[in-house]
Design an enzyme around this catalytic site. Structure first.
Site, short mmCIF file in Angstrom:
data_model
loop_
_atom_site.label_atom_id
_atom_site.label_comp_id
_atom_site.label_asym_id
_atom_site.label_seq_id
_atom_site.Cartn_x
_atom_site.Cartn_y
_atom_site.Cartn_z
NE ARG A 1 -3.32 -3.57 -1.48
CZ ARG A 1 -2.66 -4.41 -0.39
NH1 ARG A 1 -1.44 -4.28 -0.30
NH2 ARG A 1 -3.29 -5.03 0.49
CG HIS B 1 -6.01 -8.72 1.57
ND1 HIS B 1 -6.55 -9.21 0.13
CD2 HIS B 1 -6.11 -7.39 1.54
CE1 HIS B 1 -6.48 -8.19 -0.44
NE2 HIS B 1 -6.16 -7.03 0.09
CG HIS C 1 -5.38 0.69 -3.77
ND1 HIS C 1 -4.58 0.59 -2.51
CD2 HIS C 1 -6.15 -0.27 -3.67
CE1 HIS C 1 -4.92 -0.22 -1.58
NE2 HIS C 1 -6.03 -1.06 -2.06
NE ARG D 1 -3.55 -2.33 2.75
CZ ARG D 1 -3.27 -3.40 3.68
NH1 ARG D 1 -1.91 -3.62 4.00
NH2 ARG D 1 -4.16 -4.24 3.68
CE1 TYR E 1 -6.88 -8.06 -7.13
CE2 TYR E 1 -7.02 -8.79 -4.91
CZ TYR E 1 -6.74 -7.58 -5.89
OH TYR E 1 -6.50 -6.53 -5.28
CE LYS F 1 -6.39 -0.94 4.77
NZ LYS F 1 -7.53 -1.27 4.14
#
Length: 309
Positions: free
Chosen positions: A257, A280, A254, A156, A289, A180
Site C-alpha cells: 500500500r 484517507h 501495508h 488495505r 509521502y 474504515k
C-alpha cells in the site's frame, strides 16, 4: 449513573446513532475500559467527579506502564488514540447534560513523530508479483490476483479480503472498496491486475468453490474450503512471494500500500488524488509521502502508475 453505565450509553450512541464500524466501537470499548479501571483505582466511579488532572494523569500512567502488573507502556500513537475515546466520552456527557464541564477538552495528546512509511522500489515489487502464481493452480491464480490487486489500487488487506464478486468491474477496470468506518470508494485498477483477476475468476475461484463444503459466499478470494480468505492467510501469501523473490527485508500488505502511494507520487500524481485512492479521511494523512501538483484521479492513475497499462 456509574461510569460503566455512561460508557455503555456512549458506545450505544456510537453504534446506533453515529453508525460507527464494529472495529471502531471495539477499540473505543477497550480504551474506555482501561480509563474506567484507572479511575476505579483512584476511587472515582462518576464522570461528574473526574477532573482535568485525572485525565492528564491517566495519560502519564499509560506512558509509564506498570511492570508489577505486567502492563507495558503504550506508544504515543496509542495514547493519542485512547485520548480520542476519552474526549469523545466527556464531550458526549456534556451534550447529554450528565455533567456541566468537559474536563478533557484541553488535555492534549503527546506529539507523535511523523515517520515516512516504508516502501519498496518498483523493481522489488515487480519481482514479488512475478514470483507468485506461476504454476497455474487455483491457489496460485488466487495469490497472483490478490497481490496484483493490493499493489494496483493500494487497498488495505481488510478491504481486499472483504471484496465480493459484485465489487469488481473488470470491463471498466474499477473496484469498489469498503474502507474504515464502512466508507466506500471506487478506484481504478491496472491491466495486469485485471488480467490476473479474470484468470482467477475463470479458472481458480470455481475450483476452490467446488472444493469447499456447503454453500459458497460472495467473497472474491476463497480459501481451500471455499470460505473467505483470512487476513493471516493473505499476509502469508505476500511473505512467501517476497521470500521467493529474494527480498531480504520484512514485507507486509501495508508495504504494498505504501509502495503504491509512493510510486504514484514519484510519477507525478497529486497528493489529493492519492488521498482519494487510499481512502484517507484527511489529506494530512497522505502528506507523509510528499506534495505534488493537481490532476484528475483517472488521468493521474493512467499516466503515473507503473502497472496501469
Amino acid at each position: 449513573m456509574s461510569l460503566s453505565d455512561d460508557i455503555g450509553r456512549y458506545l450505544d450512541h456510537l453504534t446506533v446513532e453515529r453508525g460507527a464500524a464494529a472495529n471502531t466501537v471495539s477499540s473505543y470499548r477497550r480504551d474506555l475500559q482501561r480509563y474506567a479501571d484507572y479511575l476505579a483505582g483512584r476511587r472515582t466511579d462518576r464522570l461528574a467527579d473526574v477532573t482535568g488532572g485525572d485525565v492528564r494523569e491517566f495519560l502519564v500512567d499509560l506512558r509509564r506502564g506498570d511492570a508489577e502488573r505486567g502492563v507495558v507502556p503504550l506508544a504515543d500513537s496509542s495514547i493519542a488514540r485512547t485520548l480520542v475515546a476519552v474526549r469523545g466520552l466527556h464531550r458526549f456527557a456534556v451534550a447529554e447534560g450528565w455533567v456541566d464541564v468537559d474536563v478533557a477538552h484541553e488535555v492534549s495528546p503527546p506529539r507523535t513523530a511523523r515517520r515516512l512509511p516504508r516502501s519498496l522500489p518498483i523493481d522489488q515489487v515487480a519481482a514479488i508479483l512475478e514470483a507468485v502464481g506461476t504454476d497455474g493452480t487455483p491457489r496460485s491464480l488466487r495469490d497472483r490476483a490478490l497481490l496484483e490487486l493490493l499493489y494496483s489500487c493500494g487497498a488495505r488487506i481488510s478491504e481486499a479480503i472483504g471484496l465480493d464478486v459484485d465489487d469488481l468491474d473488470t470491463d471498466s477496470r474499477a473496484v469498489r472498496l469498503r474502507g474504515k468506518g464502512g466508507k466506500e470508494r471506487i478506484v481504478p485498477i491496472g491491466g495486469p491486475a485485471v488480467e490476473a483477476l479474470e484468470a482467477y475468476l475463470v479458472r481458480g475461484r470455481p475450483a476452490l468453490a467446488i472444493a469447499g463444503r456447503g454453500g459458497v459466499g460472495p467473497g472474491v478470494f476463497l480459501n481451500a474450503r471455499g470460505g473467505r480468505l483470512s487476513r493471516q492467510s493473505a499476509w502469508q501469501v505476500l511473505v512467501s512471494a517476497a521470500e521467493r523473490a529474494g527480498i531480504g527485508e520484512t514485507v507486509s500488505p501495508h508495504t504494498l500500500r505504501h509502495s503504491f502511494a509512493t510510486h504514484l507520487l514519484d510519477g507525478g500524481a497529486d497528493v489529493r488524488v492519492v488521498q482519494e485512492l487510499l481512502g484517507h479521511a484527511s489529506v494530512t494523512t497522505t502528506q507523509v509521502y510528499t506534495l505534488v501538483t493537481v490532476n484528475t484521479m483517472r488521468e493521474v492513475y493512467a499516466t503515473a502508475h507503473p502497472r496501469a497499462r
